[in-house]
Design an enzyme around this catalytic site. Structure first.
Site, short mmCIF file in Angstrom:
data_model
loop_
_atom_site.label_atom_id
_atom_site.label_comp_id
_atom_site.label_asym_id
_atom_site.label_seq_id
_atom_site.Cartn_x
_atom_site.Cartn_y
_atom_site.Cartn_z
N GLY A 10 87.90 -22.49 6.61
CA GLY A 10 88.12 -21.06 6.81
C GLY A 10 86.85 -20.29 7.05
CG ASN A 105 84.59 -28.13 -1.99
OD1 ASN A 105 85.11 -27.03 -1.84
ND2 ASN A 105 83.82 -28.42 -3.03
CG ASP A 135 87.98 -20.74 -1.54
OD1 ASP A 135 88.60 -19.70 -1.72
OD2 ASP A 135 88.34 -21.62 -0.74
CG MET A 178 92.74 -15.37 0.90
SD MET A 178 91.92 -15.52 2.50
CE MET A 178 92.33 -17.21 2.89
CD GLU A 234 95.41 -18.44 -1.20
OE1 GLU A 234 96.11 -17.80 -0.39
OE2 GLU A 234 94.44 -19.14 -0.87
#
Length: 384
Positions: A10, A105, A135, A178, A234
């Protein structure tokens, strides 16, 4: 030498600053002949579909600093063992000497495998991972470029919704942010309770949720009459370990795609508590918003790109650029190289000791995150 840059996963509000850093460092070095970018990440590498950035005007490259999402295209393609010979074929075809993969990752896992395969095949290739993920779940590095901007968006959006909820306190506002497996961004939304009078509850995926307890918390806090905002990741799960809302879809990396967590909770509030509720979900806006982008985040995204290029020029390979943060009277940072095999596929969770009572966020988190998000807290006129 020739270099290849690719992005995976993303995008973020500052992802293109890392590309800018690599390109500008490459040009200034005088040692790079061709600068290639893979069109749509791993997909472009497999197809041999590369963008030649060598002669793109400097004025265009400078626009990357204010361009959200991926200017060259990203993907969620998880490479298989059968794919790697094709990857090496593309690298050989374009005489690539340095490969940079900008991602999280899974991308660092790909980066590590390309590095190991190149060594096994006797290919003289320098491989450097460039960290990117809103994230904030890459290990070793203090934080990830992309997180500060997403956290700022979450904090300010939650604060704005909290002001709305408390000015017309007729419903519970549920905001979904998110974060499939790590709650870093959603934790930033807890800033709303520090800059408004609105009540707030925050739930992260690191702590399983007892829905009945959650509803009891909501009913109790709403009854205090100052408005209520509930912010959730989420990917939060119930006591059975399953997501509260599951789309039933699996993405290209093999991850379950969460679906409609805020709406699920909002429906539960209306059905079981007989309270009005609204579900809000900014979704992709939370990671792509340039107006809310953090300036330090943009600077660090650019810096890790430059550092990656400089490391490759020195002959380094098999590393990811990482950030060492210094939080004092004035924030500063240093960069260093972390072994790819120590970073690949390791998910850094939000510290559970920073989650208070299952639904509040400790001040320790804001000591950590605020320098990455904004210079100062927002100030609002509150006349009631």
């Amino acid at each position: 030498m020739n270099i290849l840059f690719a992005q995976g996963g993303g995008p973020t509000a500052v992802i293109n600053s890392s590309l800018q850093g690599v390109v500008e460092a490459a040009r200034e070095s005088g040692k790079v002949d061709k600068i290639y970018a893979a069109r749509f990440g791993a997909e472009g590498i497999l197809k041999g579909d590369l963008i030649d950035l060598t002669d793109v005007p400097a004025s265009t490259i400078s626009l990357l600093a204010n361009t959200p999402a991926s200017a060259i295209g990203s993907c969620r393609r998880k490479l298989t063992e059968e794919d790697y010979p094709t990857v090496l074929k593309t690298l050989r075809k374009f005489d690539i000497d340095c490969f940079f993969y900008n991602g999280g990752n899974d991308s660092m896992d790909t980066c590590n495998k390309v590095n190991e395969l190149a060594k096994a095949e006797g290919l003289d290739l320098r491989v450097i991972g460039v960290p990117k993920t809103m994230d904030n779940d890459l290990d070793i590095t203090d934080h990830c470029p992309g997180f500060g901007s997403a956290a700022k968006y979450a904090a300010l959006s939650a604060s704005e919704l909290a002001l709305d909820a408390s000015s017309l306190p007729i419903h519970v506002v549920v905001l979904e942010l998110m974060g499939r497996g790590a709650g870093w961004v959603t934790a930033a939304s807890a800033l709303a309770s520090r800059v408004t009078t609105c009540r707030q509850l925050t739930y992260l995926p690191e702590v399983p949720v007892d829905v009945d307890w959650m509803l009891a918390d909501i009913e109790r806090e709403y009854a205090k009459g100052k408005g209520l905002i509930v912010t959730v990741s989420e990917g939060i799960c119930g006591l059975d370990g399953k997501p509260l809302a599951d789309s039933g879809i699996v993405d290209g990396f093999g991850h379950t795609v969460p679906g409609g967590t805020a709406q699920y909770i909002s429906n539960q509030i209306m059905e079981k508590l007989n309270l009005k509720s609204r579900a809000e979900k900014p979704g992709l806006l939370g990671r792509a918003s340039i107006p809310y982008a953090s300036e330090i985040d943009r600077q660090e995204a650019y810096a890790v790109g430059r550092y990656a290029m400089e490391a490759a020029l020195k002959g380094e390979s098999g590393y990811m650029v990482a950030i060492e943060a210094h939080r004092g009277a004035k924030y500063s940072y240093d960069l260093f190289l972390a072994p790819l095999d120590k970073v690949a596929n390791v998910e850094k969770k939000f510290p559970v000791e920073w989650i208070v009572g299952g639904n509040q966020i400790s001040d320790a988190f804001f000591d950590y995150a605020l320098p990455l998000m904004m210079d100062e807290l927002p100030k609002y006129a509150q006349l009631r």
